[in-house]
Write an enzyme that holds these catalytic residues in place. Structure first.
Site, mmCIF file in Angstrom:
data_model
loop_
_atom_site.group_PDB
_atom_site.id
_atom_site.type_symbol
_atom_site.label_atom_id
_atom_site.label_comp_id
_atom_site.label_asym_id
_atom_site.label_seq_id
_atom_site.Cartn_x
_atom_site.Cartn_y
_atom_site.Cartn_z
ATOM 1 N N LEU A 2 0.799 -1.067 0.013
ATOM 2 C CA LEU A 2 -0.045 -0.007 0.122
ATOM 3 C C LEU A 2 0.982 1.117 0.034
ATOM 4 C CD1 LEU A 2 -2.882 -1.117 2.667
ATOM 5 C CD2 LEU A 2 -2.970 -0.982 -0.050
ATOM 6 N N LYS A 28 1.607 -3.708 8.982
ATOM 7 C CA LYS A 28 2.613 -2.626 9.021
ATOM 8 C C LYS A 28 3.914 -3.349 9.521
ATOM 9 C CE LYS A 28 3.574 1.873 11.049
ATOM 10 N NZ LYS A 28 2.946 2.738 12.084
ATOM 11 N N GLY A 71 6.821 4.117 4.393
ATOM 12 C CA GLY A 71 7.291 5.383 5.172
ATOM 13 C C GLY A 71 8.702 5.211 5.530
ATOM 14 N N GLY A 72 9.182 6.056 6.407
ATOM 15 C CA GLY A 72 10.506 6.125 6.763
ATOM 16 C C GLY A 72 10.843 4.781 7.635
ATOM 17 N N MET A 73 9.898 4.270 8.514
ATOM 18 C CA MET A 73 10.320 3.311 9.284
ATOM 19 C C MET A 73 9.630 1.797 9.131
ATOM 20 S SD MET A 73 9.896 5.487 12.797
ATOM 21 C CE MET A 73 8.611 6.638 12.367
ATOM 22 N N ALA A 74 8.457 1.957 8.235
ATOM 23 C CA ALA A 74 7.570 0.676 7.916
ATOM 24 C C ALA A 74 7.044 0.651 6.763
ATOM 25 C CB ALA A 74 6.749 0.296 9.005
ATOM 26 N N ASP A 110 0.745 13.808 15.024
ATOM 27 C CA ASP A 110 0.964 14.195 13.522
ATOM 28 C C ASP A 110 -0.469 13.901 13.053
ATOM 29 O OD1 ASP A 110 1.865 14.439 10.879
ATOM 30 O OD2 ASP A 110 2.638 12.294 10.848
#
Length: 185
Positions: free
Chosen positions: A33, A59, A36-39, A165
């Site tokens: 999907l 995730k 991101g920066g971490m997952a 966020d």
């Protein structure tokens, strides 16, 4: 919700790479999907007895971060916190798990799009949300945030949850009109 224990010190197992076509326990990864920066977030199908099947969002911690015990602890803390929030305007966490060194979070799949995507599509058409719809979305987000802010521990003490966020990319709007807040990391 199932949870896992995380080592407080030392090294973690070498994580496996998860991608489309992979299986994690009862979950078959069927589409990527977003990352991101971490997952990375995947669409998965959860299978069960007697042909049970439904879509979930998975995730998965990026492989290069999965070997960092501090990062894994932060991921687990996010999952444990998110799993405590029970509200119709917050995405439901089903499971926090670990499979061969790879940590994952299985969550309710919301068929729809991020508010940011919806707003971008409308902007390209030189359109906007109606004021009524904008207020509806804002109220739903505020209801979800209120549930998070009111969260208490087993002793009744406030946990002091702050989203940090709240942005259109962290608000999902389903095709049936439900509004869900995501990503309490």
């Amino acid at each position: 919700m199932r949870i896992v224990q995380v080592a407080s010190s030392g090294t973690l197992p070498v994580p496996v790479t998860i991608d489309v076509g992979s299986r994690i326990r009862d979950y078959e990864i069927i589409a990527r999907l977003r990352a991101g920066g971490m997952a990375t977030l995947f669409l998965a199908r959860r299978g069960g007895a007697a042909g049970f099947s439904r879509h979930v969002a998975i995730k998965v911690v990026h492989t290069h971060l999965a070997a960092d015990p501090q990062f894994v602890r932060m991921f687990v803390d996010e999952a444990l916190l998110s799993a405590r929030i029970h509200h119709p305007n917050v995405v439901h966490v089903e499971e926090l798990g670990e499979e061969q060194g790879t940590y994952f979070l299985a969550m309710e799949y919301v068929h729809g799009s991020a508010l940011s995507t919806l707003l971008g599509s409308l902007a390209r058409l030189e359109r906007r949300l109606s004021p009524e719809l904008a207020v509806y979305v804002a109220c739903a987000v505020l209801d979800g945030l209120h549930a998070a802010h009111e969260l208490r521990n087993e002793q009744g003490q406030p946990l002091g949850v702050v989203h940090r966020d709240v942005s259109p990319q962290n608000v999902l709007v389903s095709t049936s009109g439900h509004v869900k807040l995501i990503d309490f990391g």
